[in-house]
Design a protein around this motif. Structure first.
Motif, mmCIF file in Angstrom:
data_model
loop_
_atom_site.group_PDB
_atom_site.id
_atom_site.type_symbol
_atom_site.label_atom_id
_atom_site.label_comp_id
_atom_site.label_asym_id
_atom_site.label_seq_id
_atom_site.Cartn_x
_atom_site.Cartn_y
_atom_site.Cartn_z
ATOM 1 N N GLN A 290 -40.328 -44.706 -22.337
ATOM 2 C CA GLN A 290 -40.137 -44.905 -23.056
ATOM 3 C C GLN A 290 -40.866 -46.123 -23.785
ATOM 4 O OE1 GLN A 290 -36.290 -45.547 -25.179
ATOM 5 N NE2 GLN A 290 -36.606 -43.517 -24.126
ATOM 6 N N ALA A 293 -43.564 -43.770 -24.670
ATOM 7 C CA ALA A 293 -43.580 -43.689 -26.395
ATOM 8 C C ALA A 293 -43.750 -44.850 -27.327
ATOM 9 C CB ALA A 293 -42.492 -42.661 -26.903
ATOM 10 N N SER A 294 -43.048 -46.211 -27.147
ATOM 11 C CA SER A 294 -43.523 -47.050 -28.100
ATOM 12 C C SER A 294 -44.693 -48.114 -28.336
ATOM 13 C CB SER A 294 -42.481 -48.347 -27.634
ATOM 14 O OG SER A 294 -41.279 -48.051 -26.903
ATOM 15 N N ARG A 295 -45.662 -47.577 -26.751
ATOM 16 C CA ARG A 295 -47.315 -47.447 -27.534
ATOM 17 C C ARG A 295 -48.070 -46.484 -28.566
ATOM 18 N NH1 ARG A 295 -48.483 -49.666 -21.360
ATOM 19 N NH2 ARG A 295 -47.606 -51.326 -21.379
ATOM 20 N N LEU A 299 -46.455 -49.884 -31.516
ATOM 21 C CA LEU A 299 -45.784 -51.049 -31.496
ATOM 22 C C LEU A 299 -46.193 -52.471 -30.275
ATOM 23 C CD1 LEU A 299 -41.578 -49.498 -31.137
ATOM 24 C CD2 LEU A 299 -42.911 -50.621 -32.130
ATOM 25 N N LYS A 306 -37.895 -56.244 -26.881
ATOM 26 C CA LYS A 306 -37.090 -56.608 -28.181
ATOM 27 C C LYS A 306 -36.089 -55.578 -28.654
ATOM 28 C CE LYS A 306 -36.607 -58.311 -32.324
ATOM 29 N NZ LYS A 306 -37.391 -59.337 -32.658
ATOM 30 N N MET A 307 -36.773 -54.982 -29.042
ATOM 31 C CA MET A 307 -36.014 -52.828 -30.018
ATOM 32 C C MET A 307 -35.875 -52.187 -28.942
ATOM 33 S SD MET A 307 -35.713 -55.089 -32.387
ATOM 34 C CE MET A 307 -35.019 -53.286 -33.416
ATOM 35 N N VAL A 308 -37.030 -52.298 -27.985
ATOM 36 C CA VAL A 308 -36.734 -50.507 -26.828
ATOM 37 C C VAL A 308 -36.148 -50.518 -25.484
ATOM 38 C CG1 VAL A 308 -37.810 -48.887 -25.924
ATOM 39 C CG2 VAL A 308 -38.648 -49.393 -28.506
ATOM 40 N N PRO A 311 -32.094 -53.919 -25.294
ATOM 41 C CA PRO A 311 -30.999 -53.091 -25.307
ATOM 42 C C PRO A 311 -30.693 -51.992 -24.440
ATOM 43 C CG PRO A 311 -32.686 -53.319 -27.348
ATOM 44 C CD PRO A 311 -33.340 -53.790 -25.729
ATOM 45 N N GLN A 312 -31.358 -51.025 -23.932
ATOM 46 C CA GLN A 312 -31.320 -50.332 -22.816
ATOM 47 C C GLN A 312 -30.773 -51.113 -21.806
ATOM 48 O OE1 GLN A 312 -33.807 -46.855 -22.972
ATOM 49 N NE2 GLN A 312 -34.492 -47.797 -24.846
ATOM 50 N N LEU B 63 -53.145 -44.718 -23.525
ATOM 51 C CA LEU B 63 -52.234 -45.105 -22.737
ATOM 52 C C LEU B 63 -52.474 -44.648 -21.715
ATOM 53 C CD1 LEU B 63 -49.364 -42.132 -24.490
ATOM 54 C CD2 LEU B 63 -49.212 -45.363 -24.540
ATOM 55 N N ARG B 89 -53.687 -46.562 -32.465
ATOM 56 C CA ARG B 89 -52.401 -46.316 -32.190
ATOM 57 C C ARG B 89 -51.696 -46.259 -33.537
ATOM 58 N NH1 ARG B 89 -51.074 -49.169 -26.308
ATOM 59 N NH2 ARG B 89 -52.201 -48.131 -25.353
ATOM 60 N N PHE B 96 -44.764 -35.937 -26.926
ATOM 61 C CA PHE B 96 -45.122 -35.856 -25.317
ATOM 62 C C PHE B 96 -43.910 -34.566 -24.656
ATOM 63 C CE2 PHE B 96 -44.843 -40.653 -26.093
ATOM 64 C CZ PHE B 96 -45.805 -40.605 -25.342
ATOM 65 N N ASN B 100 -38.510 -38.438 -25.054
ATOM 66 C CA ASN B 100 -39.254 -40.211 -24.538
ATOM 67 C C ASN B 100 -38.611 -40.482 -26.398
ATOM 68 O OD1 ASN B 100 -40.570 -39.451 -22.621
ATOM 69 N ND2 ASN B 100 -42.465 -40.388 -23.467
ATOM 70 N N LEU B 101 -37.419 -39.989 -26.972
ATOM 71 C CA LEU B 101 -36.906 -40.068 -27.621
ATOM 72 C C LEU B 101 -36.280 -41.750 -28.060
ATOM 73 C CD1 LEU B 101 -35.480 -36.997 -29.870
ATOM 74 C CD2 LEU B 101 -37.463 -39.119 -30.339
ATOM 75 N N PHE B 102 -35.977 -42.626 -28.436
ATOM 76 C CA PHE B 102 -35.561 -43.544 -27.596
ATOM 77 C C PHE B 102 -33.577 -42.967 -27.842
ATOM 78 C CE2 PHE B 102 -39.252 -45.483 -30.148
ATOM 79 C CZ PHE B 102 -39.709 -46.016 -29.146
ATOM 80 N N HIS B 104 -30.802 -44.967 -27.586
ATOM 81 C CA HIS B 104 -29.677 -46.140 -27.932
ATOM 82 C C HIS B 104 -29.920 -46.437 -29.391
ATOM 83 C CE1 HIS B 104 -33.718 -48.471 -27.251
ATOM 84 N NE2 HIS B 104 -33.354 -49.310 -28.793
ATOM 85 N N LEU B 113 -38.321 -47.277 -36.920
ATOM 86 C CA LEU B 113 -38.327 -48.344 -35.577
ATOM 87 C C LEU B 113 -40.009 -48.608 -36.239
ATOM 88 C CD1 LEU B 113 -37.763 -50.069 -33.750
ATOM 89 C CD2 LEU B 113 -38.211 -49.311 -32.549
ATOM 90 N N VAL B 118 -43.945 -52.089 -37.244
ATOM 91 C CA VAL B 118 -46.023 -51.696 -37.224
ATOM 92 C C VAL B 118 -46.324 -51.822 -38.373
ATOM 93 C CG1 VAL B 118 -47.862 -50.450 -36.354
ATOM 94 C CG2 VAL B 118 -45.239 -51.185 -34.871
ATOM 95 N N ARG B 162 -40.737 -38.638 -35.769
ATOM 96 C CA ARG B 162 -40.940 -39.963 -35.567
ATOM 97 C C ARG B 162 -41.914 -40.423 -35.725
ATOM 98 N NH1 ARG B 162 -39.301 -42.515 -29.964
ATOM 99 N NH2 ARG B 162 -40.480 -40.744 -28.587
#
Ligand SMILES: Nc1ncnc2c1ncn2[C@@H]1O[C@H](COP(=O)(O)OP(=O)(O)OP(=O)(O)O)[C@@H](O)[C@H]1O
Ligand SMILES: [Mg+2]
Lengths: 392, 255
Positions: A290, A293-295, A299, A306-308, A311-312, B63, B89, B96, B100-102, B104, B113, B118, B162
Motif C-alpha cells: 500500500q 503503490a502510494s509512493r 503521494l 492520512k488517505m491510505v 483509514p485502513q 522505490l 514519480r 505491481f 496493490n489497489l487501495f 478502502h 486519489l 498530487v 490508476r
C-alpha cells in the motif's frame, strides 16, 4: 420424503435437536434464576431485612473526600450515588483520553526506525502490560504520591500558593471567570463554527479547483490563537484565588487528590500499553504494498498516512480499542483499594455497609457499569460501521 | 501499431542509467548497469528469479535506492533530493504483481486519489479523466465498486488505469500477469498492447514471451544482477548469443 427418512426417529433430526437443546438450557436458566430470587427473598424475610429503594432518600451521614457536585454528610444516599458515579465517570473519562494519547504515541514509536525509540516503547509496553493493575495503583499511591513531603515541608507558613505538589496532591488556585470572559467564550465558539465552515468550504474548493487550504493551521489559530488575543485584550478577566498555607494547614484553592492521580495514572498507563500493541498491530497489518503503490503514484508520506494507511488501520484498531475502553471503565472499580471515592467505594462500599441493602445497591451499581459498557460499545460500533471496508 | 515513431530515429533518451550499482547490505544485487531508453520504446526484461529485474525497475522510480552510478529520468537525476524524486514519480507510473489497489476506496477513488492530491486537479476533472481510462481498460461499469468485489484481472486493469490517470510519460510493469489465473492473463495483456499502441514508453518485467515478441522493441536478459544480453525480439529469440540466455530460453519456452 423417502421411506427411510420417514422411518428414522425425530430425535435424529438436527433441527429438532437444536431447538430441544435450546429449550432445555433456557428452562435450566429460568429455574436457577428463580430459585436464587426465591431463596434470597425467603432469607431476607427470615432475617427481617427490608427491601425496596426507599433508602435512597435517607441521610448518608458520612463525608466524601472528593466530589464534583456539592455534598455534605447531611445529604442522602441518592446524592452519594451521584457523587460516586461522577467520580467514576471522571476518572474513566480522563483515563480513556490519556490512555488513547499515550497508547497511539507508544504504538507509533514501536514502529520507529530509530533503535532507541522503538526499544524504549517496547520496554514500556512489556512493563506496564505485565504488572497487575492493582499493584500499579498501589505503586503510584503508596510508593510515589504518598511519600511526597507534606504541605508543611513544601510550603512556607502564611503564604499564598498558586501551584504546588505535596502528599495532599496537586494544589492550584481557585478561579472565577469575570463578566468580560464571555468575549473569550464567544470567540472560541465562533472559531469552532468558522473552522467547521472553513473545512467544508475547503473540501468544496478542492473538489472544484484542486487547490488545497491549510485548514488545520488556520483552524488552530482561530480556536486557540484568537481567543488568547481576545482574552488578553479584554483585560485577562479571570480572578485567581490562591490557596493559603496557614500555621498548620492548607486551605482554599483547588486540590487534585493523590487518590485520583494514582488511579488515573495506573489506569491510563496500564491501558495505554495494550492500546500501543493494538495500534502497532493495526498499522503493521497494512501491507507494505500500500505504501509502495502510494509512493509510485507520487503521494507524499503525509498524504499516504492520512488517505491510505490510517483509514485502513483504524478499521483493524477500533474493535479491540473498544474492548480496552470497556476494560478501563470496569477496572476503575479497583479504585476502592486506595479509597478513591468512586461508585464502588462510596455507594457500594461505605453506604452499603451502613444501610445493608445489598441487593438493591449491587443491582443499581451493576446496571450502571452495564449501561456504560453498552453505551461505549454502541458508539464504537457506530463509528466502526462508518470506516468499514466492503469485502468481496 | 507501426505508425509509432521509430525509436532509433527519434533518439531522445527519457531514461539514462550509467554504471549503476546497488547492494542490499553485503549482497551486490545490481552490477554496473548501463541502460538507455528512448521515448516510445517498449522494453521487456526477463531473466531467472532473483536476477534483479524487479530491483532494477524499482530503482527507476526510487522505490529502491542505488548506491553508485547515475540514473536520470525525464532529465532529472535521482538523488536524495525529494523534489527530484517527486518529479520522477509524477512522470513514472508503476503496476505491481499484486495490484496493490487501495481496498478502502472505490475503483473511481483509487483512480482520482493521486490526481487530486498530487496533480491538484479539481475532483470533477479527475473523475472525468478516470472514467476515460476506466473505459480504455474496459471496466467503466465497475467504477463504484470496491477492489475486493472485482476479479484479479479486473483489479489489475484498474491498477493500470490508476497509474495512467497521473498521465505518466513512462510505465513500469513488474510481472503484471504472474499473479493471475490463465483465463485473466489475456485481458490484461490486451490492455497493455493497446497502451503500447498509443506510444507509451514501457518497461515490462514478464515471462510472457508472446507479448515480448509482438510488442517489444527490445528484450533485455538479466542474470545475477547484470544485463547479459539485449536485442530486438526476433534476434533475441532466434539467435541468442550467450549460453545463459540459451539455457533460460530453452527452459521458459518448453511450456
Ligand atoms: N529488500 C531486500 N533486501 C534484501 N535483499 C533483497 C531485497 N529485495 C530483493 N532482494 C534480493 O535481491 C535479489 C534480486 O531480487 P529481485 O526481486 O530484483 O529479483 P527478480 O529478478 O525480480 O526475481 P523474481 O523473478 O523472483 O521476481 C534477490 O536475491 C532477492 O532475494
Ligand atoms: Mg521480481
Amino acid at each position: 420424503m423417502t421411506e427411510r427418512a420417514a422411518t428414522t426417529s425425530i430425535l435424529n433430526n438436527s433441527e429438532f435437536r437444536r431447538i430441544l437443546y435450546q429449550l432445555l438450557i433456557a428452562a435450566l436458566l429460568i429455574y436457577l434464576g428463580w430459585s436464587i430470587v426465591e431463596n434470597t427473598i425467603a432469607n431476607m424475610e427470615a432475617r427481617d431485612i427490608r427491601t425496596g429503594f426507599g433508602f435512597l432518600n435517607e441521610t448518608a451521614g458520612f463525608s466524601i473526600m472528593m466530589s464534583l457536585v456539592p455534598y455534605e454528610p447531611g445529604n442522602t444516599y441518592g446524592r452519594v450515588f451521584i457523587v460516586g458515579l461522577l467520580n467514576t465517570l471522571l476518572v474513566a473519562g480522563v483515563g480513556v483520553v490519556l490512555a488513547t494519547i499515550v497508547g497511539f504515541l507508544v504504538g507509533v514509536m514501536r514502529l520507529s526506525q530509530n533503535w532507541v525509540v522503538s526499544h524504549l516503547a517496547n520496554i514500556y509496553v512489556e512493563i506496564f502490560r505485565n504488572v497487575p493493575l492493582l499493584l500499579q495503583i498501589l505503586f503510584w499511591y503508596t510508593a510515589v504520591l504518598k511519600p511526597l513531603p507534606g504541605p508543611r515541608q513544601v510550603f512556607e507558613r502564611n503564604t499564598e500558593i498558586y501551584f504546588g505538589i505535596s502528599n495532599r496532591g496537586i494544589t492550584g488556585p481557585e478561579f472565577i471567570l469575570l463578566e468580560n470572559f464571555s468575549f473569550t467564550t464567544w470567540t472560541i465558539l465562533l472559531g469552532i463554527l468558522f473552522t467547521i465552515g472553513m473545512h467544508r468550504w475547503s473540501k468544496h474548493r478542492q473538489a472544484a479547483t484542486g487547490q488545497q487550504f491549510p485548514v488545520v493551521f488556520v483552524g488552530l489559530g482561530l480556536i486557540i490563537g484568537l481567543p488568547i488575543l481576545i482574552f488578553l485584550l479584554s483585560g485577562a478577566p479571570i480572578e485567581f484565588t490562591p490557596a493559603k498555607m496557614g500555621r498548620f494547614n492548607l486551605s482554599g484553592g483547588i486540590t487534585i487528590i493523590p487518590e485520583f492521580l494514582a488511579v488515573l495514572l495506573a489506569l491510563a498507563l496500564y491501558t495505554a500499553a495494550f492500546i500501543a500493541e493494538i495500534v502497532r498491530a493495526g498499522i503493521q497489518a497494512i501491507n507494505y504494498g500500500q505504501t509502495e503503490a502510494s509512493r509510485a503514484l507520487g503521494l507524499r508520506n503525509g498524504t499516504t498516512l492520512k488517505m491510505v494507511i490510517i483509514p485502513q488501520a483504524m478499521r483493524i484498531i477500533i474493535p479491540p480499542l473498544t474492548s480496552q475502553y470497556l476494560n478501563l471503565t470496569k477496572n476503575s472499580a479497583l479504585a476502592a483499594a486506595i479509597a478513591y471515592p468512586d461508585l464502588v467505594a462510596t455507594f457500594a462500599g461505605t453506604a452499603l455497609n451502613q444501610n445493608g441493602q445489598a441487593l438493591e445497591t449491587l443491582a443499581i451499581t451493576m446496571t450502571v457499569y452495564l449501561s456504560l459498557s453498552l453505551l461505549t460499545s454502541a458508539f464504537m460500533n457506530w463509528f466502526n460501521s462508518r470506516v468499514k471496508l466492503v469485502e468481496r | 501499431m507501426n505508425t509509432l515513431p521509430n525509436p532509433e530515429s527519434r533518439a531522445q533518451p527519457v531514461i539514462q542509467i550509467q554504471k549503476m550499482n546497488k547492494w542490499f547490505g553485503q549482497f551486490h544485487v545490481l552490477k554496473e548497469i548501463d541502460l538507455e531508453v528512448v521515448t516510445g520504446e517498449r522494453i521487456v526484461i526477463c531473466g531467472p528469479s532473483g536476477s534483479g529485474k524487479s530491483t532494477l525497475i524499482r530503482c527507476i522510480n526510487r522505490l529502491e535506492e542505488h548506491q553508485e552510478g547515475q540514473i536520470v529520468v525525464d532529465g532529472v537525476e535521482l538523488t536524495n533530493d525529494l523534489k527530484h524524486i517527486e518529479h520522477v514519480r509524477r512522470e513514472v507510473g508503476m503496476v505491481f504483481q499484486h495490484f496493490n489497489l487501495f481496498p478502502h476506496l472505490t475503483v473511481l477513488e483509487n483512480c482520482t486519489l493521486a490526481p487530486i492530491w498530487v496533480r491538484k486537479q479539481p475532483k470533477a476533472e479527475a473523475e472525468a479523466t478516470a472514467m476515460k481510462y476506466l473505459e480504455r481498460v474496459k471496466i467503466p461499469e465497475q467504477a463504484e465498486k470496491y477492489p475486493g468485489q472485482l476479479s484479479g484481472g479486473q483489479q489489475q486493469r484498474v491498477a493500470i488505469a490508476r497509474s495512467l490517470c497521473m498521465q505518466p510519460r513512462i510505465m513500469l510493469f513488474d510481472e503484471p500477469t504472474s499473479a493471475l489465473d490463465p483465463e485473466m492473463i489475456k485481458e490484461v495483456l490486451d490492455v497493455m498492447i493497446e497502451l503500447a499502441d498509443t506510444g507509451m514508453t514501457m518497461l515490462v518485467v514478464t515471462h510472457e514471451m508472446g507479448f515480448a515478441r509482438t510488442v517489444a522493441n527490445r528484450v533485455i536478459f538479466m542474470d545475477d544482477g547484470q544485463i547479459i544480453e539485449q536485442n530486438k525480439p526476433e534476434e533475441f529469440f532466434n539467435n541468442p548469443q550467450s549460453d545463459r540466455t540459451k539455457l533460460f530460453l530453452s527452459q521458459i519456452l518448453q511450456h
